[in-house]
Write a protein that holds these residues in place. Structure first.
Motif, PDB file in Angstrom:
ATOM      1  N   ALA A   8       0.824  -1.207   0.000  1.00  0.00           N
ATOM      2  CA  ALA A   8       0.000   0.000   0.000  1.00  0.00           C
ATOM      3  C   ALA A   8       0.859   1.258   0.000  1.00  0.00           C
ATOM      4  O   ALA A   8       2.028   1.240   0.391  1.00  0.00           O
ATOM      5  N   LEU A   9       0.233   2.347  -0.442  1.00  0.00           N
ATOM      6  CA  LEU A   9       0.799   3.686  -0.338  1.00  0.00           C
ATOM      7  C   LEU A   9      -0.056   4.464   0.648  1.00  0.00           C
ATOM      8  O   LEU A   9      -1.272   4.288   0.678  1.00  0.00           O
ATOM      9  N   LEU A  10       0.573   5.330   1.415  1.00  0.00           N
ATOM     10  CA  LEU A  10      -0.150   6.182   2.355  1.00  0.00           C
ATOM     11  C   LEU A  10       0.040   7.635   1.947  1.00  0.00           C
ATOM     12  O   LEU A  10       1.166   8.132   1.898  1.00  0.00           O
ATOM     13  N   PHE A  11      -1.057   8.300   1.630  1.00  0.00           N
ATOM     14  CA  PHE A  11      -1.027   9.717   1.295  1.00  0.00           C
ATOM     15  C   PHE A  11      -1.459  10.539   2.499  1.00  0.00           C
ATOM     16  O   PHE A  11      -2.265  10.109   3.304  1.00  0.00           O
ATOM     17  N   ASN A  12      -0.913  11.743   2.588  1.00  0.00           N
ATOM     18  CA  ASN A  12      -1.197  12.689   3.661  1.00  0.00           C
ATOM     19  C   ASN A  12      -0.658  12.196   5.011  1.00  0.00           C
ATOM     20  O   ASN A  12      -1.338  12.230   6.024  1.00  0.00           O
ATOM     21  N   ILE A  41       4.434   0.583   1.842  1.00  0.00           N
ATOM     22  CA  ILE A  41       5.787   0.633   1.287  1.00  0.00           C
ATOM     23  C   ILE A  41       6.308   2.052   1.095  1.00  0.00           C
ATOM     24  O   ILE A  41       7.514   2.251   0.990  1.00  0.00           O
ATOM     25  N   LYS A  42       5.405   3.037   1.028  1.00  0.00           N
ATOM     26  CA  LYS A  42       5.832   4.425   0.852  1.00  0.00           C
ATOM     27  C   LYS A  42       4.754   5.344   1.388  1.00  0.00           C
ATOM     28  O   LYS A  42       3.576   5.049   1.293  1.00  0.00           O
ATOM     29  N   THR A  43       5.200   6.457   1.975  1.00  0.00           N
ATOM     30  CA  THR A  43       4.262   7.466   2.446  1.00  0.00           C
ATOM     31  C   THR A  43       4.547   8.778   1.726  1.00  0.00           C
ATOM     32  O   THR A  43       5.670   9.029   1.285  1.00  0.00           O
ATOM     33  N   PHE A  44       3.517   9.585   1.615  1.00  0.00           N
ATOM     34  CA  PHE A  44       3.627  10.909   1.018  1.00  0.00           C
ATOM     35  C   PHE A  44       3.194  11.926   2.067  1.00  0.00           C
ATOM     36  O   PHE A  44       2.066  11.873   2.555  1.00  0.00           O
ATOM     37  N   PRO A  45       4.085  12.857   2.429  1.00  0.00           N
ATOM     38  CA  PRO A  45       3.783  13.792   3.501  1.00  0.00           C
ATOM     39  C   PRO A  45       2.659  14.762   3.143  1.00  0.00           C
ATOM     40  O   PRO A  45       2.412  15.054   1.973  1.00  0.00           O
ATOM     41  N   SER A  46       2.016  15.277   4.155  1.00  0.00           N
ATOM     42  CA  SER A  46       0.955  16.253   3.948  1.00  0.00           C
ATOM     43  C   SER A  46       1.562  17.566   3.458  1.00  0.00           C
ATOM     44  O   SER A  46       2.727  17.867   3.713  1.00  0.00           O
ATOM     45  N   GLY A  47       0.753  18.323   2.737  1.00  0.00           N
ATOM     46  CA  GLY A  47       1.179  19.634   2.282  1.00  0.00           C
ATOM     47  C   GLY A  47       2.038  19.646   1.044  1.00  0.00           C
ATOM     48  O   GLY A  47       2.530  20.691   0.649  1.00  0.00           O
ATOM     49  N   ILE A  48       2.237  18.495   0.408  1.00  0.00           N
ATOM     50  CA  ILE A  48       3.069  18.426  -0.794  1.00  0.00           C
ATOM     51  C   ILE A  48       2.213  17.962  -1.961  1.00  0.00           C
ATOM     52  O   ILE A  48       1.504  16.953  -1.867  1.00  0.00           O
ATOM     53  N   ASN A  49       2.286  18.693  -3.066  1.00  0.00           N
ATOM     54  CA  ASN A  49       1.555  18.335  -4.274  1.00  0.00           C
ATOM     55  C   ASN A  49       2.323  17.221  -4.990  1.00  0.00           C
ATOM     56  O   ASN A  49       3.429  17.436  -5.481  1.00  0.00           O
ATOM     57  N   ASN A  50       1.737  16.052  -5.059  1.00  0.00           N
ATOM     58  CA  ASN A  50       2.398  14.902  -5.667  1.00  0.00           C
ATOM     59  C   ASN A  50       2.041  14.706  -7.133  1.00  0.00           C
ATOM     60  O   ASN A  50       2.481  13.744  -7.747  1.00  0.00           O
ATOM     61  N   LEU A  51       1.262  15.611  -7.706  1.00  0.00           N
ATOM     62  CA  LEU A  51       0.861  15.462  -9.107  1.00  0.00           C
ATOM     63  C   LEU A  51       2.046  15.563 -10.056  1.00  0.00           C
ATOM     64  O   LEU A  51       2.003  15.026 -11.159  1.00  0.00           O
TER      65      LEU A  51
END
Length: 69
Positions: A8-12, A41-51
């Motif tokens: 899984a990926l975790l956003f925010n 397997i990977k997280t994406f921090p809050s406040g960052i535009n991942n587009l």
């Protein structure tokens, strides 16, 4: 017997906000999904535009689940 783990990926991921409550929520997300045999397997921090993340499409193709906090 090998146990299958979903990926899984975790956003925010709000741990970058350095607030006890945010850290606790993300810790519990990891714990909850680990009990369901899901490996984040990977997280994406809050406040960052991942587009604009060029690797995002490839990462999404490799996982079974996307988690949005």
């Amino acid at each position: 017997m090998k146990i299958f783990k979903y990926k899984a990926l975790l956003f925010n991921d709000t741990r970058n906000e350095y607030h006890h409550g945010c850290s606790l929520v993300v810790k519990n997300i990891f714990s909850f999904f680990n009990n369901l045999n899901v490996d984040i397997i990977k997280t994406f921090p809050s406040g960052i535009n991942n587009l604009q993340n060029r690797n995002l499409e490839n990462l999404i193709k490799k996982v079974d689940l996307i988690i949005v906090n």
